[in-house]
Scaffold this motif. Structure first.
Motif, PDB file in Angstrom:
ATOM      1  N   VAL A 194       0.862  -1.194   0.000  1.00 29.41           N
ATOM      2  CA  VAL A 194       0.000   0.000   0.000  1.00 29.41           C
ATOM      3  C   VAL A 194       0.890   1.234   0.000  1.00 29.41           C
ATOM      4  O   VAL A 194       1.711   1.419   0.893  1.00 29.41           O
ATOM      5  N   LYS A 195       0.722   2.070  -1.025  1.00 26.74           N
ATOM      6  CA  LYS A 195       1.592   3.247  -1.175  1.00 26.74           C
ATOM      7  C   LYS A 195       0.907   4.471  -0.576  1.00 26.74           C
ATOM      8  O   LYS A 195      -0.216   4.809  -0.955  1.00 26.74           O
ATOM      9  N   THR A 196       1.598   5.113   0.356  1.00 29.06           N
ATOM     10  CA  THR A 196       0.998   6.258   1.049  1.00 29.06           C
ATOM     11  C   THR A 196       1.895   7.487   0.949  1.00 29.06           C
ATOM     12  O   THR A 196       3.096   7.393   0.660  1.00 29.06           O
ATOM     13  N   ASN A 197       1.283   8.631   1.208  1.00 33.40           N
ATOM     14  CA  ASN A 197       1.976   9.920   1.207  1.00 33.40           C
ATOM     15  C   ASN A 197       1.524  10.711   2.422  1.00 33.40           C
ATOM     16  O   ASN A 197       0.434  10.492   2.943  1.00 33.40           O
ATOM     17  N   VAL A 198       2.369  11.643   2.840  1.00 32.00           N
ATOM     18  CA  VAL A 198       1.919  12.646   3.806  1.00 32.00           C
ATOM     19  C   VAL A 198       1.804  13.966   3.046  1.00 32.00           C
ATOM     20  O   VAL A 198       2.779  14.420   2.435  1.00 32.00           O
ATOM     21  N   LEU A 199       0.611  14.542   3.059  1.00 36.22           N
ATOM     22  CA  LEU A 199       0.390  15.838   2.412  1.00 36.22           C
ATOM     23  C   LEU A 199       0.415  16.922   3.479  1.00 36.22           C
ATOM     24  O   LEU A 199      -0.272  16.814   4.499  1.00 36.22           O
ATOM     25  N   PHE A 200       1.216  17.957   3.231  1.00 32.21           N
ATOM     26  CA  PHE A 200       1.316  19.102   4.149  1.00 32.21           C
ATOM     27  C   PHE A 200       0.708  20.316   3.450  1.00 32.21           C
ATOM     28  O   PHE A 200       1.142  20.665   2.341  1.00 32.21           O
ATOM     29  N   LEU A 201      -0.261  20.947   4.077  1.00 38.22           N
ATOM     30  CA  LEU A 201      -0.890  22.102   3.429  1.00 38.22           C
ATOM     31  C   LEU A 201      -1.222  23.184   4.439  1.00 38.22           C
ATOM     32  O   LEU A 201      -1.348  22.930   5.633  1.00 38.22           O
ATOM     33  N   THR A 202      -1.358  24.404   3.915  1.00 36.92           N
ATOM     34  CA  THR A 202      -1.721  25.574   4.724  1.00 36.92           C
ATOM     35  C   THR A 202      -2.922  26.239   4.088  1.00 36.92           C
ATOM     36  O   THR A 202      -2.914  26.527   2.882  1.00 36.92           O
ATOM     37  N   ARG A 203      -3.967  26.457   4.876  1.00 31.17           N
ATOM     38  CA  ARG A 203      -5.183  27.100   4.357  1.00 31.17           C
ATOM     39  C   ARG A 203      -4.886  28.562   4.088  1.00 31.17           C
ATOM     40  O   ARG A 203      -4.304  29.263   4.923  1.00 31.17           O
TER      41      ARG A 203
END
Length: 222
Positions: A194-203
């Motif tokens: 299972v391939k996963t990512n961590v997404l980092f975002l700023t509103r």
């Protein structure tokens, strides 16, 4: 990985920190530990600030009753009495969670049982999909205060899926600055393969043109 994400996001005393798929509250407990390490176990805060940290700083929802009980026990053992409710973030329960300054979460992968759709009045982009992780992205972007931050563990298909996935990415990158994608080696968090990512975002402070450019950090390529 949870501790690494928390160190990168630098949770601060006074912020509302949310996990809409709380599990056993590992993210919230790690954020609490980080804040306590930086405030001498809350002793550098005023009594009102310390009360907020113990009772109001951490919010979340968990769907599974047994897991919800473990989350409450986990937080209680860490001295946190924050409102972690039993419910489903993709129903009006999620709307009732309110806004957050920081969201840390690892939402469930797959589709809703029986192909069900989210039942939230405030959803526009993912209202017709049974894909849970796409719907959780919409919740996260909507739940962040202007300038709020999020780190979320998601499978690859969120980055590449067409139709609803594509509309969601366009919408999310208007409202938020998705500045970093961390590609994880397979087998972290989930079964091998299972391939996963961590997404980092700023509103963003506004609802237009917030994406400036995306850094991709690829841990899969060694």
């Amino acid at each position: 990985l949870i501790d690494c994400i928390v160190r990168l996001m630098k949770p601060q005393a006074g912020e509302v920190i949310q996990d809409p798929a709380a599990g056993t509250a590992g993210f919230l407990a790690a954020a609490d530990r980080y804040i306590k390490d930086h405030t001498d176990d809350l002793y550098t805060l005023t009594s009102a600030q310390a009360f907020f940290q113990r009772n109001s700083a951490f919010t979340g929802i968990e769907l599974v009753p047994d897991t919800h009980r473990l989350a409450l026990m986990n937080l209680m053992l860490h001295g946190v009495e924050g409102p972690i409710t039993l419910g489903d973030s993709l129903t009006p329960d999620g709307e009732a969670l309110g806004k957050a300054d920081l969201i840390l979460t690892n939402p469930p992968f797959g589709t809703k049982k029986g192909g069900g759709r989210p039942s939230r009045a405030d959803f526009s982009v993912t209202a017709e999909t049974s894909n849970k992780q796409l719907a959780f992205v919409e919740h996260i972007v909507r739940a962040l205060n202007p300038g709020g931050r999020a780190a979320v563990v998601l499978p690859d298909n969120v980055l590449f899926e067409d139709n609803t996935g594509k509309r969601l990415r366009h919408w999310a990158m208007e409202l938020a600055d998705l500045h970093t994608i961390l590609r994880l080696p397979t087998g972290i968090f989930y079964a091998q393969g299972v391939k996963t990512n961590v997404l980092f975002l700023t509103r963003g402070k506004t609802d237009r043109a917030n994406a400036k450019g995306v850094w991709v950090c690829d841990l899969r390529a060694n």
